[in-house]
Design an enzyme around this catalytic site. Sequence first.
Site, PDB file in Angstrom:
ATOM      1  N   HIS A 164      35.331  28.084  41.280  1.00  0.00           N
ATOM      2  CA  HIS A 164      35.496  29.020  42.407  1.00  0.00           C
ATOM      3  C   HIS A 164      34.118  29.623  42.652  1.00  0.00           C
ATOM      4  O   HIS A 164      33.839  30.760  42.266  1.00  0.00           O
ATOM      5  CB  HIS A 164      36.523  30.096  42.078  1.00  0.00           C
ATOM      6  CG  HIS A 164      37.904  29.569  41.841  1.00  0.00           C
ATOM      7  ND1 HIS A 164      38.255  28.857  40.721  1.00  0.00           N
ATOM      8  CD2 HIS A 164      39.034  29.644  42.602  1.00  0.00           C
ATOM      9  CE1 HIS A 164      39.529  28.521  40.787  1.00  0.00           C
ATOM     10  NE2 HIS A 164      40.026  28.985  41.930  1.00  0.00           N
TER      11      HIS A 164
ATOM     12  N   ASP B 240      36.719  31.471  38.183  1.00  0.00           N
ATOM     13  CA  ASP B 240      36.562  32.840  38.688  1.00  0.00           C
ATOM     14  C   ASP B 240      37.312  32.962  40.018  1.00  0.00           C
ATOM     15  O   ASP B 240      36.716  33.142  41.075  1.00  0.00           O
ATOM     16  CB  ASP B 240      35.051  33.100  38.876  1.00  0.00           C
ATOM     17  CG  ASP B 240      34.769  34.491  39.388  1.00  0.00           C
ATOM     18  OD1 ASP B 240      35.621  35.383  39.222  1.00  0.00           O
ATOM     19  OD2 ASP B 240      33.676  34.687  39.968  1.00  0.00           O
TER      20      ASP B 240
END
Length: 281
Positions: free
Chosen positions: A42, A164
């Site tokens: 991410h 993340d």
Amino acid sequence: MLSYRHAFHAGNFADVFKHVVLMQLIHALRRKDKPFCLLDTHAGAGRYDLESALACKNREYVDGIGRLWDQAGLGTELSEYLNLIRALNPDGRLRWYPGSPRIARALLRSGDRLVLTELHPGDHPRLKAEFAGDRQVAVHHADGHAVLKSFLPPPERRGLVFLDPAFELRGEFDRLVEAVRVIHRRWAGGIIAIWYPILDRTPSLRFQRELRELEIPAILCAELGLYPYDGPPGLHGCGMIVVNPPWRLDETLNRLLPELLRSLGAGERGQTRLEWLAPAP
Ligand SMILES: C[S@@+](CC[C@H](N)C(=O)[O-])C[C@H]1O[C@@H](n2cnc3c(N)ncnc32)[C@H](O)[C@@H]1O
């Protein structure tokens, strides 16, 4: 639905915590000569303009990197982190904040690789442009959870998967537990790092319980609480789960987390936590 934009939050206290811990993981990987691969599922936009309209909306960076920016006398790890941010702002004015991909890229050696996935149609082109022509960085417009398997194990057989997510969809903690199961099955020796928010305390504690139930060895949990967990709604703190943490990461974090809390000006109200959810074998 992808409404989350990291530009609103870039450089806030959660980013500082996340990126300081991430740097310790990469430093540990650099201790051996063999190349490593870092998969950032991410990845975000790669770099953020703190003078943009989005960043200026709530000015979250003021209570994050803004607190550290002018501080002198920081310990080794925080100084290294700050130097990296300063390198992106050579005129001495805090304007640019690096995302996790830029931070990771700054620490790669010539044989190491960075693989990035980002799904947002606005942030992916920015990320792509940030690393255009960089042969050590691959940027994919993809769902990080969905494509995870296809990258594992990396040919280097050394490295880190960093997850993340934006936590904007229900069930994100469940997806993360599943991701740990998948990664560990395909690459038992890889380091896994997962950032998570602490808003309401219950979901993050349930997440930790479910990680314990996976019966995977060597899971470390590090948390930084800037505000009381029973205070008014908001981001009170955040944490990082590290599966297969590098040797002595716990000792480093034990020293670093209280220093970070002090540097962020948390005063008496802050708290840190470091706990093995599953012991190293
Ligand atoms: C917390 S931000 C990432 C910040 C970045 N890791 C950093 O430290 O600079 C989460 C990012 O995940 C992206 N995203 C959301 N769902 C995704 C998915 N399924 N796969 C990949 N990226 C996703 C969002 O667009 C957002 O940019």
